[in-house]
Design a protein around this motif. Structure first.
Motif, PDB file in Angstrom:
ATOM      1  N   PRO A  41       0.663  -0.872   0.170  1.00 45.06           N
ATOM      2  CA  PRO A  41       0.551   0.150   0.276  1.00 45.06           C
ATOM      3  C   PRO A  41       0.742   1.208   0.013  1.00 45.06           C
ATOM      4  N   LEU A  42       2.524   1.130  -0.154  1.00 44.02           N
ATOM      5  CA  LEU A  42       3.013   2.267   0.184  1.00 44.02           C
ATOM      6  C   LEU A  42       3.090   2.661  -1.698  1.00 44.02           C
ATOM      7  N   ASP A  43       2.625   3.261  -2.507  1.00 42.18           N
ATOM      8  CA  ASP A  43       2.725   3.435  -3.428  1.00 42.18           C
ATOM      9  C   ASP A  43       3.918   4.106  -3.956  1.00 42.18           C
ATOM     10  N   TRP A  44       3.125   5.350  -2.399  1.00 43.92           N
ATOM     11  CA  TRP A  44       4.640   6.656  -2.827  1.00 43.92           C
ATOM     12  C   TRP A  44       6.293   6.481  -2.732  1.00 43.92           C
ATOM     13  N   LEU A  45       6.521   5.022  -2.562  1.00 43.98           N
ATOM     14  CA  LEU A  45       8.248   4.352  -2.318  1.00 43.98           C
ATOM     15  C   LEU A  45       8.349   4.406  -3.458  1.00 43.98           C
ATOM     16  N   THR A  46       9.866   4.874  -3.496  1.00 43.54           N
ATOM     17  CA  THR A  46      10.267   4.301  -5.478  1.00 43.54           C
ATOM     18  C   THR A  46      10.740   3.341  -5.345  1.00 43.54           C
ATOM     19  N   GLU A  47      11.426   2.044  -6.104  1.00 48.61           N
ATOM     20  CA  GLU A  47      11.383   1.068  -5.808  1.00 48.61           C
ATOM     21  C   GLU A  47      12.819   1.286  -5.240  1.00 48.61           C
ATOM     22  N   ARG A  48      13.349   1.845  -5.562  1.00 43.51           N
ATOM     23  CA  ARG A  48      15.062   1.631  -4.629  1.00 43.51           C
ATOM     24  C   ARG A  48      14.319   1.692  -2.860  1.00 43.51           C
ATOM     25  N   GLN A  49      13.324   2.107  -2.690  1.00 46.12           N
ATOM     26  CA  GLN A  49      13.134   2.933  -1.490  1.00 46.12           C
ATOM     27  C   GLN A  49      12.659   1.182  -0.570  1.00 46.12           C
ATOM     28  N   ARG A  50      11.609   1.123  -1.401  1.00 48.54           N
ATOM     29  CA  ARG A  50      10.918  -0.084  -1.243  1.00 48.54           C
ATOM     30  C   ARG A  50      11.725  -1.539  -1.442  1.00 48.54           C
ATOM     31  N   ARG A  51      13.036  -1.190  -1.952  1.00 47.14           N
ATOM     32  CA  ARG A  51      13.653  -2.472  -1.873  1.00 47.14           C
ATOM     33  C   ARG A  51      13.970  -2.860  -0.349  1.00 47.14           C
ATOM     34  N   GLU A  52      14.322  -1.734   0.367  1.00 49.57           N
ATOM     35  CA  GLU A  52      15.063  -1.120   1.076  1.00 49.57           C
ATOM     36  C   GLU A  52      14.536  -1.644   2.446  1.00 49.57           C
ATOM     37  N   VAL A  53      12.637  -0.868   2.140  1.00 47.18           N
ATOM     38  CA  VAL A  53      12.015  -1.081   3.496  1.00 47.18           C
ATOM     39  C   VAL A  53      11.898  -2.799   3.572  1.00 47.18           C
ATOM     40  N   GLU A  54      11.682  -3.199   2.370  1.00 43.56           N
ATOM     41  CA  GLU A  54      11.991  -4.693   2.420  1.00 43.56           C
ATOM     42  C   GLU A  54      12.894  -5.990   3.240  1.00 43.56           C
ATOM     43  N   ALA A  55      13.719  -5.600   2.518  1.00 46.32           N
ATOM     44  CA  ALA A  55      15.005  -6.237   3.126  1.00 46.32           C
ATOM     45  C   ALA A  55      15.663  -5.290   4.805  1.00 46.32           C
ATOM     46  N   ARG A  56      15.408  -4.521   4.801  1.00 49.88           N
ATOM     47  CA  ARG A  56      15.198  -4.135   6.639  1.00 49.88           C
ATOM     48  C   ARG A  56      14.071  -5.219   7.165  1.00 49.88           C
ATOM     49  N   PHE A  57      12.752  -4.816   6.595  1.00 43.63           N
ATOM     50  CA  PHE A  57      11.710  -5.426   7.321  1.00 43.63           C
ATOM     51  C   PHE A  57      12.224  -7.204   7.573  1.00 43.63           C
ATOM     52  N   GLU A  58      12.831  -7.813   6.094  1.00 42.92           N
ATOM     53  CA  GLU A  58      12.990  -9.594   6.579  1.00 42.92           C
ATOM     54  C   GLU A  58      13.812  -9.357   7.074  1.00 42.92           C
ATOM     55  N   ALA A  59      15.438  -8.911   7.415  1.00 43.96           N
ATOM     56  CA  ALA A  59      16.184  -8.677   8.734  1.00 43.96           C
ATOM     57  C   ALA A  59      15.791  -9.097   9.445  1.00 43.96           C
ATOM     58  N   GLU A  60      14.285  -8.413   9.913  1.00 46.81           N
ATOM     59  CA  GLU A  60      14.103  -7.451  11.523  1.00 46.81           C
ATOM     60  C   GLU A  60      13.634  -8.593  11.529  1.00 46.81           C
ATOM     61  N   HIS A  61      12.401  -9.408  10.938  1.00 48.59           N
ATOM     62  CA  HIS A  61      11.412 -10.877  11.112  1.00 48.59           C
ATOM     63  C   HIS A  61      12.700 -11.744  10.895  1.00 48.59           C
ATOM     64  N   LEU A  62      13.868 -11.903  10.722  1.00 45.68           N
ATOM     65  CA  LEU A  62      14.533 -13.177  10.905  1.00 45.68           C
ATOM     66  C   LEU A  62      14.988 -13.493  12.319  1.00 45.68           C
ATOM     67  N   ALA A  63      15.418 -12.119  12.893  1.00 53.38           N
ATOM     68  CA  ALA A  63      15.922 -11.697  13.868  1.00 53.38           C
ATOM     69  C   ALA A  63      15.004 -11.970  15.056  1.00 53.38           C
ATOM     70  N   LEU A  64      13.860 -10.972  15.291  1.00 52.88           N
ATOM     71  CA  LEU A  64      12.403 -11.865  15.571  1.00 52.88           C
ATOM     72  C   LEU A  64      12.654 -13.583  16.244  1.00 52.88           C
ATOM     73  N   ALA A  65      12.467 -13.946  14.424  1.00 56.60           N
ATOM     74  CA  ALA A  65      12.107 -15.436  15.151  1.00 56.60           C
ATOM     75  C   ALA A  65      12.994 -16.077  15.837  1.00 56.60           C
ATOM     76  N   ARG A  66      14.823 -15.590  15.399  1.00 55.57           N
ATOM     77  CA  ARG A  66      15.747 -16.022  16.043  1.00 55.57           C
ATOM     78  C   ARG A  66      15.568 -15.713  17.326  1.00 55.57           C
ATOM     79  N   GLY A  67      15.248 -14.521  17.346  1.00 61.31           N
ATOM     80  CA  GLY A  67      14.997 -14.543  19.214  1.00 61.31           C
ATOM     81  C   GLY A  67      14.430 -15.460  19.754  1.00 61.31           C
ATOM     82  N   SER A  68      12.948 -15.843  18.744  1.00 58.11           N
ATOM     83  CA  SER A  68      11.683 -16.683  19.811  1.00 58.11           C
ATOM     84  C   SER A  68      12.573 -17.756  19.259  1.00 58.11           C
ATOM     85  N   TRP A  69      12.743 -18.794  18.430  1.00 56.99           N
ATOM     86  CA  TRP A  69      13.958 -19.843  18.861  1.00 56.99           C
ATOM     87  C   TRP A  69      14.513 -20.002  20.190  1.00 56.99           C
TER      88      TRP A  69
END
Length: 117
Positions: A41-69
């Motif tokens: 829904p964040l259509d105002w992001l540029t493609e580069r910004q979108r990739r960066e947000v997605e990469a950070r989101f993915e890294a945070e998701h993995l860090a949270l999962a590892r902490g939970s494990w």
């Protein structure tokens, strides 16, 4: 330790490592999917910004999962210790009860034999 004893441990270790890699890969994919849904829904992001947000989101998701494990593994280890201690205490009580029972049986048998003599 013979070679036969080492193989099952090595195979078990290998299986655990493969399971770990598969779990991390699945979690990364979940993170990517969640990141894509998040940025959709964040259509105002540029493609580069979108990739960066997605990469950070993915890294945070993995860090949270590892902490939970990690917390789950630590809790499982504590529970294992608690259950092992209770099992040892139960075995001690059972052994003491059996010994006490045998002593009572032998004492009664000794008294009966002494009474007949």
């Amino acid at each position: 330790m013979s070679g036969e004893d080492a193989r099952p441990t090595t195979a078990r270790l290998l299986i655990h490592q493969i399971e770990g890699h598969l779990l991390v890969a699945a979690t990364r994919e979940e993170g990517r999917s969640a990141a894509a849904r998040f940025t959709l829904p964040l259509d105002w992001l540029t493609e580069r910004q979108r990739r960066e947000v997605e990469a950070r989101f993915e890294a945070e998701h993995l860090a949270l999962a590892r902490g939970s494990w990690q917390r789950t593994a630590e809790r499982a280890e504590r529970l294992r210790g608690e259950y092992e201690e209770r099992y040892r205490a139960l075995r001690r009580r059972l052994l003491a009860g059996c010994l006490l029972g045998w002593c009572a049986v032998l004492g009664c048998a000794g008294a009966l034999l002494a009474g007949r003599a």
